[in-house]
Design an enzyme around this catalytic site. Structure first.
Site, PDB file in Angstrom:
ATOM      1  N   ARG A   1       0.862  -1.190   0.000  1.00  0.00           N
ATOM      2  CA  ARG A   1       0.000   0.000   0.000  1.00  0.00           C
ATOM      3  C   ARG A   1       0.893   1.233   0.000  1.00  0.00           C
ATOM      4  O   ARG A   1       1.646   1.458   0.944  1.00  0.00           O
ATOM      5  CB  ARG A   1      -0.901  -0.015   1.239  1.00  0.00           C
ATOM      6  CG  ARG A   1      -1.703   1.257   1.414  1.00  0.00           C
ATOM      7  CD  ARG A   1      -2.650   1.169   2.623  1.00  0.00           C
ATOM      8  NE  ARG A   1      -3.357   2.414   2.791  1.00  0.00           N
ATOM      9  CZ  ARG A   1      -3.150   3.275   3.787  1.00  0.00           C
ATOM     10  NH1 ARG A   1      -2.274   3.031   4.734  1.00  0.00           N
ATOM     11  NH2 ARG A   1      -3.828   4.404   3.838  1.00  0.00           N
TER      12      ARG A   1
ATOM     13  N   HIS B   1      -2.605  10.949   0.767  1.00  0.00           N
ATOM     14  CA  HIS B   1      -2.098  10.729   2.121  1.00  0.00           C
ATOM     15  C   HIS B   1      -1.466  12.051   2.585  1.00  0.00           C
ATOM     16  O   HIS B   1      -0.263  12.142   2.811  1.00  0.00           O
ATOM     17  CB  HIS B   1      -1.105   9.564   2.142  1.00  0.00           C
ATOM     18  CG  HIS B   1      -0.906   8.931   3.493  1.00  0.00           C
ATOM     19  ND1 HIS B   1      -1.050   7.574   3.715  1.00  0.00           N
ATOM     20  CD2 HIS B   1      -0.567   9.454   4.690  1.00  0.00           C
ATOM     21  CE1 HIS B   1      -0.792   7.304   4.990  1.00  0.00           C
ATOM     22  NE2 HIS B   1      -0.492   8.432   5.606  1.00  0.00           N
TER      23      HIS B   1
ATOM     24  N   GLU C   1      -7.182   8.502   6.215  1.00  0.00           N
ATOM     25  CA  GLU C   1      -7.492   9.176   7.476  1.00  0.00           C
ATOM     26  C   GLU C   1      -7.922  10.633   7.294  1.00  0.00           C
ATOM     27  O   GLU C   1      -7.225  11.552   7.742  1.00  0.00           O
ATOM     28  CB  GLU C   1      -6.292   9.109   8.431  1.00  0.00           C
ATOM     29  CG  GLU C   1      -5.855   7.701   8.759  1.00  0.00           C
ATOM     30  CD  GLU C   1      -4.805   7.640   9.882  1.00  0.00           C
ATOM     31  OE1 GLU C   1      -4.325   8.704  10.295  1.00  0.00           O
ATOM     32  OE2 GLU C   1      -4.502   6.534  10.336  1.00  0.00           O
TER      33      GLU C   1
ATOM     34  N   ASN D   1      -7.534   1.717  10.011  1.00  0.00           N
ATOM     35  CA  ASN D   1      -6.232   1.943  10.644  1.00  0.00           C
ATOM     36  C   ASN D   1      -6.432   1.883  12.145  1.00  0.00           C
ATOM     37  O   ASN D   1      -7.319   2.549  12.686  1.00  0.00           O
ATOM     38  CB  ASN D   1      -5.652   3.320  10.277  1.00  0.00           C
ATOM     39  CG  ASN D   1      -5.166   3.372   8.836  1.00  0.00           C
ATOM     40  OD1 ASN D   1      -5.281   2.393   8.101  1.00  0.00           O
ATOM     41  ND2 ASN D   1      -4.627   4.513   8.440  1.00  0.00           N
TER      42      ASN D   1
ATOM     43  N   TYR E   1      -4.301   1.717  16.006  1.00  0.00           N
ATOM     44  CA  TYR E   1      -3.063   1.732  16.804  1.00  0.00           C
ATOM     45  C   TYR E   1      -3.315   1.567  18.298  1.00  0.00           C
ATOM     46  O   TYR E   1      -2.569   0.884  18.980  1.00  0.00           O
ATOM     47  CB  TYR E   1      -2.296   3.044  16.567  1.00  0.00           C
ATOM     48  CG  TYR E   1      -1.710   3.117  15.171  1.00  0.00           C
ATOM     49  CD1 TYR E   1      -0.465   2.558  14.891  1.00  0.00           C
ATOM     50  CD2 TYR E   1      -2.420   3.687  14.115  1.00  0.00           C
ATOM     51  CE1 TYR E   1       0.071   2.585  13.613  1.00  0.00           C
ATOM     52  CE2 TYR E   1      -1.900   3.718  12.834  1.00  0.00           C
ATOM     53  CZ  TYR E   1      -0.656   3.165  12.580  1.00  0.00           C
ATOM     54  OH  TYR E   1      -0.143   3.176  11.314  1.00  0.00           O
TER      55      TYR E   1
ATOM     56  N   GLU F   1      -3.619  -0.167   8.144  1.00  0.00           N
ATOM     57  CA  GLU F   1      -2.448   0.195   8.948  1.00  0.00           C
ATOM     58  C   GLU F   1      -2.580  -0.357  10.347  1.00  0.00           C
ATOM     59  O   GLU F   1      -3.633  -0.230  10.979  1.00  0.00           O
ATOM     60  CB  GLU F   1      -2.287   1.723   9.100  1.00  0.00           C
ATOM     61  CG  GLU F   1      -1.731   2.433   7.913  1.00  0.00           C
ATOM     62  CD  GLU F   1      -1.576   3.937   8.155  1.00  0.00           C
ATOM     63  OE1 GLU F   1      -1.336   4.358   9.304  1.00  0.00           O
ATOM     64  OE2 GLU F   1      -1.709   4.677   7.162  1.00  0.00           O
TER      65      GLU F   1
HETATM   66  C1  FCB Z   1      -1.252   7.173  10.718  1.00  0.00           C
HETATM   67  C2  FCB Z   1      -0.807   7.685   9.377  1.00  0.00           C
HETATM   68  C3  FCB Z   1       0.525   7.158   8.937  1.00  0.00           C
HETATM   69  C4  FCB Z   1       1.500   7.051  10.079  1.00  0.00           C
HETATM   70  C5  FCB Z   1       0.885   6.315  11.243  1.00  0.00           C
HETATM   71  C6  FCB Z   1       1.801   6.129  12.417  1.00  0.00           C
HETATM   72  O1  FCB Z   1      -2.106   8.091  11.297  1.00  0.00           O
HETATM   73  O2  FCB Z   1      -1.757   7.369   8.396  1.00  0.00           O
HETATM   74  O3  FCB Z   1       1.005   7.990   7.910  1.00  0.00           O
HETATM   75  O4  FCB Z   1       1.977   8.294  10.431  1.00  0.00           O
HETATM   76  O5  FCB Z   1      -0.255   6.981  11.671  1.00  0.00           O
END
Ligand code: FCB
Length: 485
Positions: A86, A130, A175, A302, A304, A379
């Site tokens: 990607r 992006h 995002e 995405n 985290y 992500e």
């Molecule tokens: C996301 C972004 C990516 C990267 C990660 C850690 O928000 O899409 O570009 O910075 O976080």
């Protein structure tokens, strides 16, 4: 940290055939060559050159120099066994001022990238945006201006005409939450504006840009791609009295401001009400919602970490640490009465809490909310302060046990969601290699491949070897918990 062996640490789980294992990057974060071959300036060039905006004054001028190292990086992807890659396309390489004819050299770079992937059997997954808006468009109002959405549609058509015989998955935006609220609300991202009304206008124009771009792509592509958008869902937990109300408000701004129009064809009524003091939403024109509400083949997720919110009592100092840099403005227009509670650890180097259960919860929630909508993790990954070790015989290695463990636990979470019947099609690890982490510059390393910023030499970390084993065997490999210390 005291790792718990049963906490999303099962090994031996097998992924179904067809589940796509990939890795992700973004143009500004890796390419460098910022002024070459006709590339125009983007808002991130301007922002990173503005003193005080990015850690250490870092810029993407050189980054990983991927632009000049394309072939070697493609070989690296192949060696790591990636099934999909990607990447994002830099709008200012294609249209240096955001409008007008295509720059052939810009198109040529991405055409070589796509061909190079296909030649190695790697599926190309392209993101159109992006975050690197051509500066010339920002000078006309950027995402607060409706015309930017139409300019984006023209850009999508140009790229679709050039690559629309080979790209397998088109992701319009990455995002949009960050583009709108960090770019125009908090000021932590380019263009660094701090105006709540501007942030909400940007939300709508980004949504509109997505819909227009999908319409354009459908007209010009000649293969049968899948269409997607990538959202950074906020997995929210409430705390204290009023926790539920705090969750509702942040969920409206963070999640439903996008899923509402994209997947239901409407903005949530409570969002419009909560933000009535900030804007009247008159930038939403008749017919816009029908344009935005395009069928999506894949919803990009995405993930985290998680977020805990509560209602502010109005007396004690208000907590605002939502995991993003505090640059003066608020990324939460109309939600001044909400505060962000410090998350329990362990944390990554970003200060983000590690909670694989949040990913499983999110995937199950999305399935319940949007039955029949296929999902893909676009992500997931972690920054840790890695150390490169060079052995006496010259062997280079990065023993990033924490990252491998983070990934392993999140792959287990994804696998559990699959077992529960979630239609999850693939998983992209963020990131292929260390890169420019926006406001944090080069201080945060997310790669499964280490980049030495003096020599630009690439060294696969232990997590990359672990991931290659996962891809090859389609089964989550064992990892010694004891190595985590
Ligand atoms: C996301 C972004 C990516 C990267 C990660 C850690 O928000 O899409 O570009 O910075 O976080």
């Amino acid at each position: 940290m005291t790792p718990n062996r049963d906490d999303y640490r099962e090994s031996g789980l097998t992924f179904p055939a067809g589940f796509l294992f990939g890795s992700a990057t973004a143009a500004y974060q890796i390419e460098g060559a910022a002024t070459e071959d006709g590339r125009g300036p983007s808002i991130w060039d301007t922002f990173s050159r503005t003193p005080g905006k990015v850690w250490n004054g870092d810029t993407g001028d050189v980054a990983d120099d991927h632009y000049h190292r394309l072939e070697a990086d493609l070989d690296l992807m192949s060696e790591l066994g990636l099934e999909a890659y990607r990447f994002s396309i830099a709008w200012p390489r294609i249209q240096p001022t955001g409008r007008g004819p295509a720059n052939p050299k810009g198109l040529d770079f991405y055409s070589r990238l796509v061909d190079g992937l296909l030649a190695r059997g790697i599926t190309p997954v392209a993101t159109l945006y992006h975050w690197d808006l051509p500066q010339a468009l920002e000078d006309e109002g950027g995402w607060t201006d409706r015309r930017t959405a139409y300019a984006f549609a023209d850009y999508a058509r140009i790229v679709g005409e050039a690559l629309g015989d080979r790209v397998a998955v088109w992701t319009t935006l990455n995002e949009p939450w960050c583009s709108a609220y960090l770019g125009y609300g908090s000021g932590a991202h380019a263009p660094g504006r701090t105006d709540g009304a501007a942030a909400l206008a940007a939300v709508h124009h980004l949504n509109l840009a997505h819909g227009l771009a999908v319409q354009e792509l459908r007209q010009v592509v000649t293969n049968a791609p899948q269409y997607a958008i990538t959202l950074n869902f906020h997995v929210l937990r409430g705390a204290g009295d009023g926790g539920e109300e705090a969750v509702r408000r942040i969920d409206a701004l963070a999640n439903r401001a996008f899923t509402g129009p994209l997947l239901r064809g409407e903005y949530p009524a409570d969002l419009l009400k909560d933000t009535a003091g900030v804007t009247d939403w008159s930038f939403v024109h008749e017919g816009d919602l029908a344009v935005i509400h395009q069928p999506l083949d894949l919803l990009g997720v995405n993930y985290y970490s998680t977020t805990t919110v509560r209602l502010w009592d109005g007396a004690s100092p208000r907590q605002s640490n939502d995991g993003h840099k505090d640059m003066g403005g608020s990324p939460w227009p109309g939600a001044d009465q909400v505060e962000f509670v410090e998350q329990a650890g362990p944390y990554t180097d970003m200060g983000w809490n590690i909670d694989p259960g949040g990913l499983e919860e999110l995937l199950l929630h999305l399935r319940a909310e949007f039955p029949g909508q296929a999902l893909i993790i676009t992500e997931n990954g972690a920054a840790f302060p890695d150390e490169l070790t060079v052995e006496a015989d010259g062997t280079r290695a990065v023993h990033d046990a924490q990252r491998a463990d983070y990934l392993r636990r999140h792959f287990v979470a994804a696998h559990r969601a699959l077992q529960s019947g979630v239609d999850l099609r693939g998983y992209f690890v963020w990131s292929l290699m260390d890169n420019f982490e926006w406001g944090y510059g080069y201080s945060k390393r997310f790669g499964i491949v280490h980049v030495d910023y003096d020599t630009l030499r690439r060294t696969p970390k232990d997590s990359a070897h672990w991931y290659r084993d996962l891809i090859t065997g389609r089964t989550i490999p064992a990892l010694s918990v004891d190595s985590l210390g």
